[in-house]
Design an enzyme around this catalytic site. Structure first.
Site, short mmCIF file in Angstrom:
data_model
loop_
_atom_site.label_atom_id
_atom_site.label_comp_id
_atom_site.label_asym_id
_atom_site.label_seq_id
_atom_site.Cartn_x
_atom_site.Cartn_y
_atom_site.Cartn_z
N ASP A 379 1.00 -1.44 -0.22
CA ASP A 379 -0.22 0.24 -0.07
C ASP A 379 0.87 1.08 0.17
O ASP A 379 2.27 1.27 0.18
CB ASP A 379 -0.67 0.73 1.58
CG ASP A 379 -0.25 0.30 2.82
OD1 ASP A 379 0.62 -1.06 2.84
OD2 ASP A 379 -0.63 0.52 3.67
N GLU A 380 0.19 2.26 -0.80
CA GLU A 380 1.06 3.56 -0.22
C GLU A 380 1.71 4.42 -0.76
O GLU A 380 3.05 4.60 0.00
CB GLU A 380 0.37 4.08 1.49
CG GLU A 380 -1.61 4.10 1.43
CD GLU A 380 -1.29 4.70 3.07
OE1 GLU A 380 -1.91 5.84 2.92
OE2 GLU A 380 -0.70 3.85 3.87
#
Ligand code: TNX
Length: 686
Positions: A379-380
């Site tokens: 993620d991210e």
């Protein structure tokens, strides 16, 4: 660096809704007589004619709602002489865990035995549940309660464990008390046939932002498995800390485990890590509760702790002497950051050292874990930190390592992005709040195009670290997904199979609640945010699909059943948020009062569970059974910040003038909820 979720934009929030309270729940009356045990054996199956009455349904307090239940006639009472009958030896371990669940509060011996059942026994039997498909048998079960006994039946031991969890909730809430309570331990006759909607029913705990011990995670297993959650996703590493020993890389923990979120986390919070022995024993503990453990070491982003621990590990024989080349973060050299910032750290896919580290991590964790899944995070990682093709290269290669260990790759839904080539059946956990055909649902729709499976955890409906309202809790919790708060209605009223257009139950394997810990330090704080919202997710993941909106009968029925879980959590000593969206039931159990030589009452007459209520809002009346009545007094711990009020003890002043034995009736009432009554016999001690 900002703390925002800008890398996958989302709809800010849905309007907060006020929910109409339920009609009053039925009166809880304790004090039923315990029938003497008779000798007829428990019939193998109960004839359908036994289930024709319309008495109060036994399941009116069960979460998640069972698929089908038919009320019967009469009441079963668990009594001193009751036994737990393990029909086949394979049922023994579940039978033992049932015994361990029921002994502290009942004080009964409840021996686990083999051989034929007697009246008053609980029988566990392995065998196909009639009417369930092969898929449904995997975790399905039947519970039959008659006046003669209880029969738990399932094809698998997991199914039997699920039956046990339902049985616990059919019993009075005080059954979950760690200390002895007075009973009686009755259940209305019923036949329940049940199986889950989704195979994956998860809770995620972040032990990276703040360290949590195995003991805390095990408490969460006790709590979650009671609601048939079967997957524990353990977020083991993030920018602020790396929490598990990896052999060959001692600096990952000697350096990487020392921080936590907080101003200068090293001094404010010492951090910590689990040894591999602790991890293994945690996996075994989970298995005993029919939960599998998915390890997650987030990558390529959220890796500041790994990078800070290893970039100077030049003497490590497994690395090539130049480990600084793992660092693709925005800071060169890397800098510790104990805020909640995201998006600045990344491992470099071109570094051989990155692969030495990730291979050791994936192999060692995979070998110790019980789940078929290994979660590589993903993620991210903004393209400004690591370009899209480099991100994809890292995810693809790590997924191949996961596959080589025999596990299926899982990650946050960004892993379905441009250039990734994950094997069909890999799992994307969808966390973006976007729904419908909003362009921001792309991570879910891309995953489906790549024949991946989906775990649904949209932050506005499943992020357990978000506040309930703008100001609750006052000092904990985040608001980025829920600016106005996300209370129980928000967690319950959505559907995993229609949330994103084009992502259906063909793709969705389940639901997960995520407990991130930037703002949280201990079990009490975790519980305050997890409970009761996890129960909404448990029901979404287990119970059949139905229309769920604030006005729907399903939601109203859920709120009613939830109202009976508050006193259960209180009896068990589990913290929770007594949300005003729920009409929490009062509950009462008789205490251990006695009479002294002067015939004066000594000790508590009863214990009251009154979630979210202060003592001054409760009215206690005591009928002493000799023609006199008086008000009772309540004592106990009030609510403080994020700790719910404790149980209250009922006391009363009375001296009898006459006979030796008296039946005292205690009644507790409060505005807007059903009155509760119990009785206790007092005898002179002479
Ligand atoms: C998002 S969404 C995160 C976590 C944070 C959480 C806080 C996603 C996969 N990552 O890193 O802890 O929000 O609410």
């Amino acid at each position: 660096m900002r703390h925002s979720r800008a890398y996958g934009a989302f709809h800010p929030f849905r309007p907060f809704r006020t929910v109409a309270l339920l009609a009053a729940l039925s009166l809880t009356v304790a004090g039923l007589a315990v029938p003497a045990a008779a000798a007829d054996p428990l019939p193998a199956a109960v004839p359908a004619s036994a289930y024709l009455s319309t008495s109060a349904p036994a399941i009116s307090s069960v979460v998640p709602k069972p698929v089908t239940s038919v009320p019967g006639t009469g009441v079963f009472t668990l009594a001193k002489g009751s036994r737990i009958v393990a029909t086949q030896s394979a049922t023994t371990s579940v039978a033992r865990s049932l015994g361990a669940d029921l002994r502290p509060s009942t004080g009964f011996a409840l021996p686990v035995v083999s051989g034929p059942a007697r009246n008053g026994d609980i029988t566990l039997s392995l065998g196909a549940v009639p009417g369930l498909s092969a898929d449904q048998q995997a975790e399905g079960y039947r519970v039959e309660v008659t006046t003669h006994g209880v029969l738990l039946q399932a094809k698998t031991t997991h199914g039997l464990f699920n039956a046990v969890q339902t049985l616990r909730q059919l019993l009075p809430s005080w059954i979950d008390s760690p200390t002895r309570r007075s009973g009686p331990w009755t259940i209305s006759s019923t036949r329940i046939t049940d199986y889950p909607r989704y195979a994956y029913r998860g809770i995620m705990l972040d032990i990276a932002r703040h360290f949590e011990s195995p003991a805390v995670a095990e408490e969460l297993i006790d709590q979650a498995s009671a609601y048939k959650i079967n997957t524990f996703h353990l977020h083991l590493s993030d920018d602020q800390g790396f929490r598990i020993v990896i052999n060959g890389f001692p600096r990952l923990t000697s350096i990487g485990a020392k921080g936590a979120v907080g101003t200068d986390g090293r001094t404010v919070d010492p951090g910590g890590f689990w040894t591999q022995a602790q991890y293994r024993s945690f996996v075994a503990y989970a298995a005993a509760h029919f939960m599998t453990v998915i390890p997650e070491v987030d990558s390529p982003g959220h890796t500041n702790a790994i990078i800070n621990a290893e970039f100077g590990d030049t003497a490590n024989p497994y690395l090539d002497g130049h480990p600084a080349d793992i660092n693709c973060s925005t800071n060169h050299p890397p800098v510790w950051n104990y805020t909640g910032d995201v998006g600045y750290s990344a491992l470099c896919p071109e570094s051989a050292n990155t692969w030495t580290l990730l291979t050791a991590i994936v192999q060692q964790l995979g070998a110790m874990s019980s789940s078929r899944y290994y979660d590589l995070g993903g993620d991210e990682t903004p393209s400004t930190t690591l370009a899209e093709n480099r991100y994809a290269a890292l995810v693809n290669r790590e997924a191949r390592i996961v596959k080589a260990t025999g596990k299926t790759a899982m990650g946050w839904a960004e892993i379905s992005g441009p250039g990734t080539t994950l094997a069909p059946g890999s799992v994307a956990e969808y966390w973006n709040p976007a729904s419908g055909s909003d362009p921001d649902t792309v991570s879910a729709t891309d995953a489906v195009k790549k024949h991946m499976k989906i775990v649904m955890a949209p932050a506005t409906h499943a992020y357990l670290d978000q506040r309930y309202t703008e100001t609750v809790p006052a000092v904990l919790g985040q608001t980025w997904a829920c600016e106005k708060g996300c209370d129980i209605d928000q967690f319950y009223n959505w559907d995993p199979s229609t949330y994103v257009t084009g992502v259906t139950d063909h793709d969705v394997i389940g639901v997960e609640g995520a407990m991130w810990t930037e703002t949280i330090r201990n079990l009490s704080e975790i519980d305050y945010l997890v409970m009761p919202r996890l129960l909404a997710l448990a029901e979404l993941a287990w119970s059949p699909k139905v229309t769920r909106t604030v006005k729907s009968p399903a939601y109203q029925y859920f709120l009613g059943r939830l109202g009976a879980q508050g006193d259960r959590l209180q009896a068990a000593g589990v913290n929770f948020y007594p949300t005003p969206e729920v009409r929490w039931r009062l509950d009462l159990t008789a205490g251990a009062a006695t009479l002294d030589r002067t015939r004066t009452v000594q000790g508590p007459l009863a214990t009251v569970a009154a979630p979210g209520r202060t003592t001054d809002t409760l009215t206690v009346k005591i009928n002493w059974g000799d023609g006199h009545s008086s008000p009772g007094t309540l004592s106990g711990d009030p609510a403080v910040n994020t700790s719910i009020n404790g149980l209250y003890a009922v006391q009363g002043d009375h001296t009898y003038s006459g006979a030796e034995s008296h039946r005292v009736t205690i009644t507790v009432s409060a505005p807007g909820t059903a009155t509760v009554t119990t009785s206790v016999s007092l005898r002179s001690n002479r």
